[in-house]
Design a protein around this motif. Structure first.
Motif, PDB file in Angstrom:
ATOM      1  N   LEU A 818       7.437   9.533   7.011  1.00 16.21           N
ATOM      2  CA  LEU A 818       7.864  10.801   6.403  1.00 16.21           C
ATOM      3  C   LEU A 818       8.173  10.613   4.930  1.00 16.21           C
ATOM      4  O   LEU A 818       7.716  11.356   4.068  1.00 16.21           O
ATOM      5  CB  LEU A 818       9.134  11.317   7.099  1.00 16.21           C
ATOM      6  CG  LEU A 818       9.052  11.667   8.577  1.00 16.21           C
ATOM      7  CD1 LEU A 818      10.368  12.264   9.020  1.00 16.21           C
ATOM      8  CD2 LEU A 818       7.907  12.637   8.823  1.00 16.21           C
ATOM      9  N   SER A 819       9.004   9.592   4.655  1.00 20.85           N
ATOM     10  CA  SER A 819       9.424   9.333   3.287  1.00 20.85           C
ATOM     11  C   SER A 819       8.232   8.883   2.434  1.00 20.85           C
ATOM     12  O   SER A 819       8.115   9.264   1.263  1.00 20.85           O
ATOM     13  CB  SER A 819      10.508   8.259   3.324  1.00 20.85           C
ATOM     14  OG  SER A 819      11.023   8.047   2.062  1.00 20.85           O
ATOM     15  N   ASN A 820       7.360   8.104   3.037  1.00 21.83           N
ATOM     16  CA  ASN A 820       6.146   7.674   2.347  1.00 21.83           C
ATOM     17  C   ASN A 820       5.307   8.859   1.901  1.00 21.83           C
ATOM     18  O   ASN A 820       4.789   8.898   0.789  1.00 21.83           O
ATOM     19  CB  ASN A 820       5.303   6.824   3.301  1.00 21.83           C
ATOM     20  CG  ASN A 820       5.306   5.375   2.865  1.00 21.83           C
ATOM     21  OD1 ASN A 820       5.642   5.075   1.717  1.00 21.83           O
ATOM     22  ND2 ASN A 820       4.936   4.478   3.770  1.00 21.83           N
ATOM     23  N   MET A 821       5.214   9.810   2.800  1.00 25.15           N
ATOM     24  CA  MET A 821       4.418  10.997   2.514  1.00 25.15           C
ATOM     25  C   MET A 821       5.127  11.841   1.445  1.00 25.15           C
ATOM     26  O   MET A 821       4.520  12.382   0.546  1.00 25.15           O
ATOM     27  CB  MET A 821       4.260  11.767   3.837  1.00 25.15           C
ATOM     28  CG  MET A 821       3.536  13.070   3.804  1.00 25.15           C
ATOM     29  SD  MET A 821       4.572  14.477   3.356  1.00 25.15           S
ATOM     30  CE  MET A 821       5.888  14.349   4.520  1.00 25.15           C
ATOM     31  N   LEU A 822       6.446  11.921   1.556  1.00 25.56           N
ATOM     32  CA  LEU A 822       7.232  12.811   0.695  1.00 25.56           C
ATOM     33  C   LEU A 822       7.337  12.302  -0.749  1.00 25.56           C
ATOM     34  O   LEU A 822       7.069  13.032  -1.687  1.00 25.56           O
ATOM     35  CB  LEU A 822       8.637  12.950   1.289  1.00 25.56           C
ATOM     36  CG  LEU A 822       9.351  14.268   1.130  1.00 25.56           C
ATOM     37  CD1 LEU A 822       8.567  15.408   1.737  1.00 25.56           C
ATOM     38  CD2 LEU A 822      10.742  14.190   1.770  1.00 25.56           C
ATOM     39  N   VAL A 823       7.753  11.046  -0.916  1.00 27.11           N
ATOM     40  CA  VAL A 823       8.006  10.574  -2.282  1.00 27.11           C
ATOM     41  C   VAL A 823       7.401   9.220  -2.657  1.00 27.11           C
ATOM     42  O   VAL A 823       7.154   8.982  -3.832  1.00 27.11           O
ATOM     43  CB  VAL A 823       9.513  10.515  -2.600  1.00 27.11           C
ATOM     44  CG1 VAL A 823      10.124  11.894  -2.647  1.00 27.11           C
ATOM     45  CG2 VAL A 823      10.268   9.652  -1.616  1.00 27.11           C
ATOM     46  N   TYR A 824       7.183   8.328  -1.703  1.00 24.76           N
ATOM     47  CA  TYR A 824       6.801   6.972  -2.106  1.00 24.76           C
ATOM     48  C   TYR A 824       5.300   6.705  -2.117  1.00 24.76           C
ATOM     49  O   TYR A 824       4.880   5.577  -2.317  1.00 24.76           O
ATOM     50  CB  TYR A 824       7.533   5.934  -1.239  1.00 24.76           C
ATOM     51  CG  TYR A 824       9.028   5.968  -1.443  1.00 24.76           C
ATOM     52  CD1 TYR A 824       9.588   5.680  -2.691  1.00 24.76           C
ATOM     53  CD2 TYR A 824       9.883   6.307  -0.408  1.00 24.76           C
ATOM     54  CE1 TYR A 824      10.953   5.729  -2.890  1.00 24.76           C
ATOM     55  CE2 TYR A 824      11.259   6.351  -0.596  1.00 24.76           C
ATOM     56  CZ  TYR A 824      11.789   6.068  -1.839  1.00 24.76           C
ATOM     57  OH  TYR A 824      13.131   6.113  -2.037  1.00 24.76           O
ATOM     58  N   GLU A 825       4.507   7.702  -1.910  1.00 24.15           N
ATOM     59  CA  GLU A 825       3.051   7.600  -1.988  1.00 24.15           C
ATOM     60  C   GLU A 825       2.501   6.435  -1.180  1.00 24.15           C
ATOM     61  O   GLU A 825       1.612   5.708  -1.618  1.00 24.15           O
ATOM     62  CB  GLU A 825       2.621   7.447  -3.447  1.00 24.15           C
ATOM     63  CG  GLU A 825       3.024   8.640  -4.298  1.00 24.15           C
ATOM     64  CD  GLU A 825       2.994   8.329  -5.794  1.00 24.15           C
ATOM     65  OE1 GLU A 825       3.247   7.172  -6.167  1.00 24.15           O
ATOM     66  OE2 GLU A 825       2.713   9.251  -6.551  1.00 24.15           O
TER      67      GLU A 825
END
Length: 1000
Positions: A818-825
């Motif tokens: 989720l976080s990868n998708m949201l902000v960490y590319e």
DNA sequence: GCTCTGCAAAGAGGA
């Protein structure tokens, strides 16, 4: 003994605001055209009232000038909240120069007849912003230079002390303790030895590079005068020369020569806050004094002011005493006079608190108060941004300026701010001096100074007295214990009713006052314990001398926190010295950080094995970070994405650096973050894992440090020192230069605060993550000006200094994605298969599933399934109140509701907290309650922040359950992106009303 | 439209 009588303070007051009147006009009225920001007037705490402690709001100001007569200022005022019931206040005989503007709050002393106050030469005072308490020293120092008085209020603590000051402080201490106990030669000598060779002033001595013997020598020169004074004024007043002192009921007018006898010492360092005169201060000695004159004797309680310097009987010294006579009015009958006691000679001068002197000093106070509250202004009606206002004018007295401790700040402000103002003129002789003293600063530096000065001014809190949390109706019980020197443990008991838990918490700073008028600010300290109806506090003063029946109140003391440090750091950054110049280049001008080529030049051969061992325990990006730091010549930024082992990395870094022989300063904004790292480090130190042992205080105690040399040794022997960013004011940092400074939580620290520790190191490492929450900024204007940009964020544009920690050990792969998708590319990866596949362990799940046979609860089955690590519960159709579920939430009110419900179910093991508070922490299961449940309402700003959402979804290790209304939340761009993704992954389910939540 | 950490302080002399 030559004694002067009633010295009239002739003070020329400067005014450089817009309404100075022209004397050619016959009669005219000016309404003010400057729209200043009035921090008092806008404050909701300003409570208007009539009577003795009146507070009026000024509605209109008119300057009236009739030909041939003196000017007057007429104020339309009201004490009614509805702004009706107007009264008139006429200012004459110099009072018209008080810079009062519509909207201001004033306090009036004097007579009022049929709705008209007259403040003139003979009677009355006008106190501008009476809730802004100014100290006696601030006002008396403003006599010579008001600019300096204002600057030293703002740049508090940026003046370094002097040997004379330290000797002065110690002499005060010895004299004060002597007169309350025993003034015999033997006892005083003993006391002097105890104080000088004790621990109390060691740090100050270290700071000033002074030895105890040297100080003792100076002190001893004073001691004979102590006894001479005691002989003259306590034991044998008959031998004393008569002095001129006139009191109101002193009999015949010519009967002014008297002998003085000090009969009793009532208090030492008496602390008084006076919201009547807008003053505060500490009275060295409060004494009962007998005045013997021809017509008999009378007794008064009077302030004595001790001075250890040259016997000057100067206006400044006398003014301080006069201000203390005003302060005394809060507690007791008018002393009408006080005394100046010069410790060098044992001479004592009477100082009369005559009306005219008090009046001039109050006018002076009003001017200082004006400048402090009008430090910014909004010039145009259309443009709403604040601008910096001019300081009080630079005085034309090079002799005085030559020795001024605020010279640097004075010139800096002139150059950066005032030289651009057409209305500000400087003494011609000073212009080249100002230019020369600031020539090391580039325009970019001056701009940075002005911007950050403005930013911190907009969130400055000037007012001490606030209608905050208060626990009243308390009486003192049990004995007062002196825990350590100057620390007194007090116990208070509520006379009726329990103490509400939210009002006072252990560790809070408190101000103890008497409920009775005039007993404001008796002492300050910390809350030790709160239980039922009892509170124990550690206070700086012993209150056992007050009457047994005194009723107390404890106020939560928020004080003026944090503004002193940033101003001090800003001033330091602009200094003409190599350390500051380097930081200016790196921070303001974005000079590229440099790195050396080969590790071999920094890695000593004997450390290689140790370093290799430490590196073994690290992953690839962590190793890369170590390398980068070792190679750095300026700075390194370590981006610690969620769960990537920031603390581990910092620990390894500290160990490697010290293995290589480098000294390290470890800091963070909060003490808890510093403690976390230290606790982890302690494991490797093979000492008792209790960090208390490592505190400076504890080390000094255990090694019984008694001399400056000992202390110096301790300070120099510590290769690793840890502190909070605010704590860098400690003397240890004044002399020591560290090889590296590591700042944890750097993306959450305000730029200027972060700067503090950097001054004492050659290189620095900032650890943080700007994708998580930024520094907290309450003031909207300050935020608009860029205050929430951390130093970490600012320097991140230099990508060559950035290392990213991307391997995380917290979340399983589904949650992480989720976080990868949201902000960490997609940069974030799992540290191992185990981490990636970890699911939650619910031992009672089987049994529970049977209980949930009911089809209407099938959603719950789905949510609980350990193989569904991420799940978004859509409350849209269910119509379920969002308040039914939740663990973390952006909203505090939501948490309160949840906590209350859980308490009803006797469930207190689940931790309920805000997203902001959860930053830096994790749990196996996290339930996020997004609360929002309607589309048409105004959108809150909390959920618009990508960083807050990122923090919310990266706290769970195994299971992340999010609850909210999908259509409502889609209004927020960050959540829309998240929900879109969840939808595509089929991670959203609907749920029905649940009644019990005690399943987890 | 609602998220909340930091911290001692007034004065200690000098011209």
């Amino acid at each position: 003994m030559g004694v002067k009588f009633g010295l009239y303070l002739k003070l020329s007051l400067f005014l450089h605001v817009g309404w100075l009147f022209s004397n050619s006009t016959v009669f005219f009225v000016i309404s003010c055209y400057f729209s200043f920001q009035k921090k008092v007037a806008d404050s909701p705490d300003a409570i208007l009232r009539n009577g003795l402690n009146n507070r009026y709001r000024v509605l209109e100001v008119s300057v009236i000038q009739r030909n041939g007569s003196d000017p007057e200022k007429h104020l339309a005022i009201t004490a009614s909240p509805s702004l009706e019931d107007r009264e008139l206040c006429i200012l004459r005989n110099g009072w018209e120069s008080v810079p009062v503007v519509p909207g201001d709050i004033v306090h009036l002393e004097g007579q009022c007849s049929s709705g008209t106050w007259v403040i003139n030469a003979q009677s009355g005072y006008l106190v501008l912003y009476p809730d802004l308490l100014l100290s006696g020293t601030t006002i008396s120092s403003s006599i010579r230079c008001m600019r300096r008085a204002v600057l030293s209020e703002r740049f508090r603590g940026s003046e370094s002390g002097s040997p004379q000051m330290l000797v002065g402080t110690i002499l005060h201490d010895i004299f004060q303790q002597s007169i309350t106990n025993d003034l015999t030669q033997e006892k005083v000598q003993e006391l002097a030895n105890k104080i000088v060779y004790g621990q109390k002033y060691l740090k100050e001595m270290y700071l000033l590079n002074m030895k105890q013997a040297q100080i003792m020598q100076e002190i001893e020169e004073y001691l004979p005068s102590f006894f001479k004074w005691a002989e003259d004024f306590m034991h044998n007043p008959a031998n004393q020369n008569k002095m001129q002192l006139k009191l109101s009921n002193g009999g015949k007018p010519e009967d002014v020569s008297s002998k003085i006898e000090v009969v009793d010492i009532l208090d030492i360092e008496e602390n008084i806050w006076s919201p009547r005169f807008g003053l505060k201060g500490k009275i060295d000695v409060t004494a009962r004094v007998k005045i013997h004159c021809q017509s008999g004797a009378q007794s008064r309680v009077m302030p004595l002011e001790l001075k250890s310097g040259k016997e000057s009987n100067s206006i400044e010294h006398r003014s301080q005493v006069i201000l203390y006579t005003l302060l005394s009015l809060e507690r007791r009958a008018d002393p009408e006079a006080g005394f100046l006691l010069y410790l060098k000679t044992g001479t004592m001068y009477p100082v009369s608190g005559a009306r005219m002197d008090r009046r001039e000093l109050m006018k002076l106070r009003n001017h200082v108060a004006f400048y402090l509250t009008h430090s910014t202004y909004k010039s145009d009606v259309g443009r709403q941004n604040s601008q910096l206002a001019a300081l009080p004018p630079v005085i034309d007295d090079s002799q005085t300026c030559k020795y001024c401790s605020q010279m640097h700040n004075c010139f800096l402000y002139s150059r950066a701010v005032e030289q651009k103002m057409a209305s500000v003129a400087f003494p011609p002789a000073l212009v080249p001096v100002i230019d020369r003293e600031t020539q090391h600063l580039k325009p970019s530096h001056l701009e940075y100074f002005s911007l950050w000065y403005l930013i911190f001014l907009t969130c400055e809190v000037l007012f001490l007295i606030k209608a905050g949390d208060c626990v009243g109706n308390m009486i003192r019980v049990d004995e007062v214990h002196e825990v350590s020197e100057g620390q007194y443990l007090h116990f208070f008991q509520r006379r009726n009713g329990a103490i509400s838990g939210t009002n006072l918490l252990v560790g809070d700073r408190v101000v103890v006052s008497g409920e009775e008028k005039g007993l404001l600010g008796l002492a300050t300290g910390y809350v030790r314990e709160v239980s039922g109806t009892k509170v124990s506090c550690l206070l700086g003063r012993n209150l056992s001398n007050l009457p047994k029946n005194t009723v107390f109140r404890l106020d939560h003391d928020e004080g003026d926190v944090g503004t002193g440090v940033p101003f001090k750091n800003l001033s330091k950054l602009m200094k003409d010295c190599p350390v500051s110049e380097r930081l200016r280049n790196l921070i303001i001008d974005f000079q590229k950080p440099c790195f050396i080529q080969h590790l071999s030049s920094v890695l000593p051969p004997e450390a290689k094995e140790t370093v290799a061992n430490i590196l073994k325990g690290l992953n690839k990006p962590q190793k890369q970070a170590m390398k980068q730091v070792l190679l750095s010549k300026d700075y390194t930024l370590i981006v610690g994405m969620p769960g990537t082992g920031k603390t581990t990395t910092i620990c390894a870094l500290v160990r490697i650096l010290s293995a290589c022989g480098f000294s390290v300063l470890l800091t963070s904004f909060t003490h808890t973050a510093v403690d976390n790292v230290l606790l982890k480090l302690a494991k490797f130190k093979k000492v008792h894992p209790d960090i208390q042992k490592y505190t400076e205080e504890e080390i000094c105690r255990s090694r019984s440090i008694k001399s400056v040399t000992d202390l110096e040794e301790v300070y120099n022997s510590q290769p690793v020192v840890a502190t909070s960013c605010m704590g860098v004011n400690h003397p240890i940092f004044a002399q020591k230069q560290f090889d590296f400074c590591i700042v944890d939580e750097a993306s959450q620290i305000s730029q200027l605060v972060c700067l503090g520790p950097l001054f004492c190191s050659k290189r620095f490492v900032l650890v943080g993550d700007h994708q998580q929450l930024p520094p907290l900024v309450l003031n909207a204007e300050a935020r608009d000006l860029g205050m929430s940009e951390s130093l970490f964020k600012r320097l991140e544009q230099n990508q060559n200094a950035v290392v990213q920690l991307t391997v995380q050990y917290r979340m399983n792969s589904k949650i992480m994605s989720l976080s990868n998708m949201l902000v960490y590319e997609g940069k974030l990866e799992c540290g191992s298969e185990k981490v990636s596949n970890a699911t939650v362990n619910l031992p009672n799940l089987k049994k529970l599933k049977l209980d949930l046979g009911d089809a209407s609860k099938s959603w719950l089955k789905e949510v609980l399934d350990p193989d569904t690590p991420v799940c978004f519960l859509n409350t849209e159709k269910a119509g379920c109140k969002p308040s039914d579920i939740g663990i973390i939430s952006p909203y505090r009110h939501q948490l309160k509701t949840i906590t209350d419900l859980m308490a009803k179910w006797k469930e207190n093991r689940v931790e309920v907290n805000t997203v902001d508070k959860y930053q830096g922490r994790d749990k196996s299961i996290i339930i996020v309650s997004f609360v929002r449940n309607s589309i048409d309402e105004n959108l809150g700003s909390l959920l618009k922040d990508w960083r807050r959402l990122n923090v919310a979804i990266t706290r769970a290790k195994h299971k992340l359950v999010m609850v909210g209304c999908v259509p409502s939340l889609c209004c927020y761009p960050p959540l829309e992106k998240l929900l879109c993704h969840l939808q595509s992954q089929a991670m959203i389910s609907f749920f029905s009303i649940i009644h019990k939540c005690n399943i987890l």
